[in-house]
Design a protein around this motif. Sequence first.
Motif, PDB file in Angstrom:
ATOM      1  N   LYS A   1       0.827  -1.403   0.037  1.00  0.00           N
ATOM      2  CA  LYS A   1      -0.026  -0.096  -0.071  1.00  0.00           C
ATOM      3  C   LYS A   1       0.727   1.425  -0.202  1.00  0.00           C
ATOM      4  O   LYS A   1       0.319   2.252  -0.002  1.00  0.00           O
ATOM      5  CB  LYS A   1      -0.873  -0.008   1.166  1.00  0.00           C
ATOM      6  CG  LYS A   1      -1.902  -1.131   1.114  1.00  0.00           C
ATOM      7  CD  LYS A   1      -2.653  -1.207   2.558  1.00  0.00           C
ATOM      8  CE  LYS A   1      -3.783  -2.665   2.566  1.00  0.00           C
ATOM      9  NZ  LYS A   1      -4.447  -2.726   3.690  1.00  0.00           N
ATOM     10  N   LEU A   2       2.096   1.160  -0.032  1.00  0.00           N
ATOM     11  CA  LEU A   2       2.964   2.400  -0.077  1.00  0.00           C
ATOM     12  C   LEU A   2       2.993   2.854  -1.314  1.00  0.00           C
ATOM     13  O   LEU A   2       3.055   2.441  -2.416  1.00  0.00           O
ATOM     14  CB  LEU A   2       4.583   1.949   0.391  1.00  0.00           C
ATOM     15  CG  LEU A   2       4.597   1.497   1.775  1.00  0.00           C
ATOM     16  CD1 LEU A   2       5.784   0.873   2.156  1.00  0.00           C
ATOM     17  CD2 LEU A   2       4.212   2.392   2.936  1.00  0.00           C
ATOM     18  N   PRO A   3       3.188   4.372  -1.176  1.00  0.00           N
ATOM     19  CA  PRO A   3       2.951   5.025  -2.430  1.00  0.00           C
ATOM     20  C   PRO A   3       4.176   5.029  -3.559  1.00  0.00           C
ATOM     21  O   PRO A   3       3.871   5.104  -4.744  1.00  0.00           O
ATOM     22  CB  PRO A   3       2.919   6.657  -2.088  1.00  0.00           C
ATOM     23  CG  PRO A   3       3.541   6.612  -0.762  1.00  0.00           C
ATOM     24  CD  PRO A   3       3.166   5.066  -0.049  1.00  0.00           C
ATOM     25  N   LEU A   4       5.276   4.365  -2.996  1.00  0.00           N
ATOM     26  CA  LEU A   4       6.531   4.301  -3.851  1.00  0.00           C
ATOM     27  C   LEU A   4       6.845   2.947  -4.105  1.00  0.00           C
ATOM     28  O   LEU A   4       7.942   2.572  -4.655  1.00  0.00           O
ATOM     29  CB  LEU A   4       7.643   5.126  -3.406  1.00  0.00           C
ATOM     30  CG  LEU A   4       7.366   6.643  -3.317  1.00  0.00           C
ATOM     31  CD1 LEU A   4       8.986   7.329  -2.897  1.00  0.00           C
ATOM     32  CD2 LEU A   4       7.380   7.159  -4.755  1.00  0.00           C
ATOM     33  N   LYS A   5       5.819   2.021  -3.765  1.00  0.00           N
ATOM     34  CA  LYS A   5       5.859   0.669  -4.300  1.00  0.00           C
ATOM     35  C   LYS A   5       6.200   0.473  -5.642  1.00  0.00           C
ATOM     36  O   LYS A   5       5.532   1.028  -6.623  1.00  0.00           O
ATOM     37  CB  LYS A   5       4.988  -0.315  -3.967  1.00  0.00           C
ATOM     38  CG  LYS A   5       5.054  -1.447  -4.186  1.00  0.00           C
ATOM     39  CD  LYS A   5       4.047  -2.423  -3.609  1.00  0.00           C
ATOM     40  CE  LYS A   5       4.017  -4.092  -4.243  1.00  0.00           C
ATOM     41  NZ  LYS A   5       5.457  -4.612  -4.102  1.00  0.00           N
ATOM     42  N   GLY A   6       7.460  -0.172  -5.799  1.00  0.00           N
ATOM     43  CA  GLY A   6       7.706  -0.521  -7.348  1.00  0.00           C
ATOM     44  C   GLY A   6       8.427   0.746  -8.003  1.00  0.00           C
ATOM     45  O   GLY A   6       8.956   0.607  -9.441  1.00  0.00           O
ATOM     46  N   LYS A   7       8.742   1.688  -7.357  1.00  0.00           N
ATOM     47  CA  LYS A   7       9.337   2.879  -7.894  1.00  0.00           C
ATOM     48  C   LYS A   7      11.056   2.839  -7.098  1.00  0.00           C
ATOM     49  O   LYS A   7      11.335   2.104  -6.323  1.00  0.00           O
ATOM     50  CB  LYS A   7       9.086   4.289  -7.472  1.00  0.00           C
ATOM     51  CG  LYS A   7       7.518   4.377  -7.606  1.00  0.00           C
ATOM     52  CD  LYS A   7       7.382   4.717  -9.207  1.00  0.00           C
ATOM     53  CE  LYS A   7       5.993   5.220  -9.357  1.00  0.00           C
ATOM     54  NZ  LYS A   7       5.577   5.288 -10.866  1.00  0.00           N
ATOM     55  N   LYS A   8      11.820   3.323  -8.263  1.00  0.00           N
ATOM     56  CA  LYS A   8      13.332   3.524  -7.881  1.00  0.00           C
ATOM     57  C   LYS A   8      13.903   4.877  -7.859  1.00  0.00           C
ATOM     58  O   LYS A   8      13.390   5.825  -8.605  1.00  0.00           O
ATOM     59  CB  LYS A   8      14.216   2.737  -9.003  1.00  0.00           C
ATOM     60  CG  LYS A   8      13.844   1.228  -9.003  1.00  0.00           C
ATOM     61  CD  LYS A   8      14.921   0.702 -10.015  1.00  0.00           C
ATOM     62  CE  LYS A   8      14.904  -0.917 -10.106  1.00  0.00           C
ATOM     63  NZ  LYS A   8      15.359  -1.490 -11.058  1.00  0.00           N
ATOM     64  N   VAL A   9      14.469   5.227  -6.805  1.00  0.00           N
ATOM     65  CA  VAL A   9      14.901   6.395  -6.420  1.00  0.00           C
ATOM     66  C   VAL A   9      16.363   6.872  -6.303  1.00  0.00           C
ATOM     67  O   VAL A   9      16.784   5.931  -5.597  1.00  0.00           O
ATOM     68  CB  VAL A   9      14.186   6.982  -4.970  1.00  0.00           C
ATOM     69  CG1 VAL A   9      14.667   8.293  -4.719  1.00  0.00           C
ATOM     70  CG2 VAL A   9      12.779   7.048  -5.139  1.00  0.00           C
ATOM     71  N   LEU A  10      16.927   7.595  -6.800  1.00  0.00           N
ATOM     72  CA  LEU A  10      18.249   8.044  -6.825  1.00  0.00           C
ATOM     73  C   LEU A  10      18.322   9.496  -5.760  1.00  0.00           C
ATOM     74  O   LEU A  10      17.604  10.161  -6.072  1.00  0.00           O
ATOM     75  CB  LEU A  10      18.926   8.334  -8.212  1.00  0.00           C
ATOM     76  CG  LEU A  10      20.147   9.209  -8.414  1.00  0.00           C
ATOM     77  CD1 LEU A  10      21.152   8.134  -7.555  1.00  0.00           C
ATOM     78  CD2 LEU A  10      20.574   9.445  -9.721  1.00  0.00           C
ATOM     79  N   ILE A  11      19.263   9.071  -4.974  1.00  0.00           N
ATOM     80  CA  ILE A  11      19.822  10.297  -4.097  1.00  0.00           C
ATOM     81  C   ILE A  11      21.024  10.417  -3.888  1.00  0.00           C
ATOM     82  O   ILE A  11      22.052   9.570  -3.665  1.00  0.00           O
ATOM     83  CB  ILE A  11      19.022  10.044  -2.640  1.00  0.00           C
ATOM     84  CG1 ILE A  11      17.371   9.977  -2.720  1.00  0.00           C
ATOM     85  CG2 ILE A  11      19.349  10.815  -1.529  1.00  0.00           C
ATOM     86  CD1 ILE A  11      16.628   9.361  -1.328  1.00  0.00           C
ATOM     87  N   THR A  12      21.642  11.672  -3.833  1.00  0.00           N
ATOM     88  CA  THR A  12      23.015  11.889  -3.680  1.00  0.00           C
ATOM     89  C   THR A  12      23.022  12.653  -2.286  1.00  0.00           C
ATOM     90  O   THR A  12      22.093  13.427  -1.907  1.00  0.00           O
ATOM     91  CB  THR A  12      23.768  12.897  -4.778  1.00  0.00           C
ATOM     92  OG1 THR A  12      23.264  14.056  -4.817  1.00  0.00           O
ATOM     93  CG2 THR A  12      23.606  12.131  -6.228  1.00  0.00           C
ATOM     94  N   ALA A  13      24.382  12.475  -1.662  1.00  0.00           N
ATOM     95  CA  ALA A  13      24.307  13.003  -0.152  1.00  0.00           C
ATOM     96  C   ALA A  13      25.737  13.331   0.154  1.00  0.00           C
ATOM     97  O   ALA A  13      26.586  12.602  -0.546  1.00  0.00           O
ATOM     98  CB  ALA A  13      23.699  11.927   0.678  1.00  0.00           C
ATOM     99  N   GLY A  14      26.106  14.324   0.948  1.00  0.00           N
ATOM    100  CA  GLY A  14      27.277  14.560   1.381  1.00  0.00           C
ATOM    101  C   GLY A  14      28.056  15.462   0.490  1.00  0.00           C
ATOM    102  O   GLY A  14      27.624  16.114  -0.484  1.00  0.00           O
TER     103      GLY A  14
END
Length: 402
Positions: free
Chosen positions: A185-198
Amino acid sequence: MSILSGKKVLLGITGGIAAYKSAYLVRLLIKAGASVKVVMTENAKDFVTPLTLSTLSKNKVYTSFTDEEENEVWNNHVDLGLWADIFVIAPATANTLSKMASGTSDNFLLATYLSAKCPVYFAPAMDLDMYQHPSTKKSFKTLQSFGNIIIPAGHGELASGLIGQGRMAEPEEIIAFIEKDIVSKLPLKGKKVLITAGPTYEAIDPVRFIGNHSSGKMGYALATTAVNLGAEVFLISGPTHLDIQHSHIKLVRITSAEEMYNAVHQVYNQVDIAILSAAVADYKPATVASQKIKKKTAVMQIDLAPTKDILASLGEIKETQFLVGFALETNNELENAKNKLSSKNLDAIVLNSLNDKGAGFGKPTNKVTFIDKNLTEVAFFLKPKQEVATDIFNEILKRLDD
């Protein structure tokens, strides 16, 4: 890490023989990272003791509206029902299920159930004939119509000696069922997310580098939020003391802007959302000394060359990705952020200013303004970075299908 990590779970135990399994269920919930409180009926105490459950949960166990040993202190069923993120009733006897369906409130557990605003899971446990009785099936149907979620009973030998459906699901099965249901039931199920940090560090020689004060906290908070929303996350991190462990987060550690550029481009075509929160160096030494540069009395000069613009490069090749940048500004904040939003072909930009007390590098808090491609601005108060991450994703989710 389980999706239950950090969740507040209220476990309701009713008077069936399967109540003996509840002690193990509490252990599994604690192992998954949940905070657990237990409510049990008086009859449930015939099968498992409150002392056992309070020891395992490290919380008081509630069985009635008052505690005689505490000078008739009133137990607030409303507060308890509102405390929970998840309410699990296991075992759920035919008697309790019938009362839940009709709204009967003749014990503390039922009163708490009627006060709960969170998802309620119930794991039936009863004999075969009781499980198949029309009144029980009616209770199942009624409770599900209220939005409650049934954890189906298993098939096997029952307390009566009969063999059939009615055995409460095993504790491991209950945990797995709840985890799977939450994730579905999560809204980003099946989605891929790229995050940069630091930050990035740009070498001057084998010892020294050009860098900045970014701690990576904002990016790591974004990664945690994304995975809790059901996403698979690629976290590209510059040098930081932070760590993150989750089966759905792939952490790639880099040092320089060039390394970050390459790492980002390796996965960008796979993702649905990209959030570039890293503080990437704009310049690097034009040449890197192969040996440590010795200190001299004369003024030292280092020629700098621009690094590759990672955000602009992604904007140029963007197809269906929702691309978000960060803008840390010290003057003309809104104007500079909007220019960056347009020039780099972003879908949104997150602005924060070093002029805001409590915002910026190394702080546990941040104060941001979310600006989308239509120049709609949403400003937030100063908050802990984990809450800021939630605000950012809430804004992205509103616009994701536009």
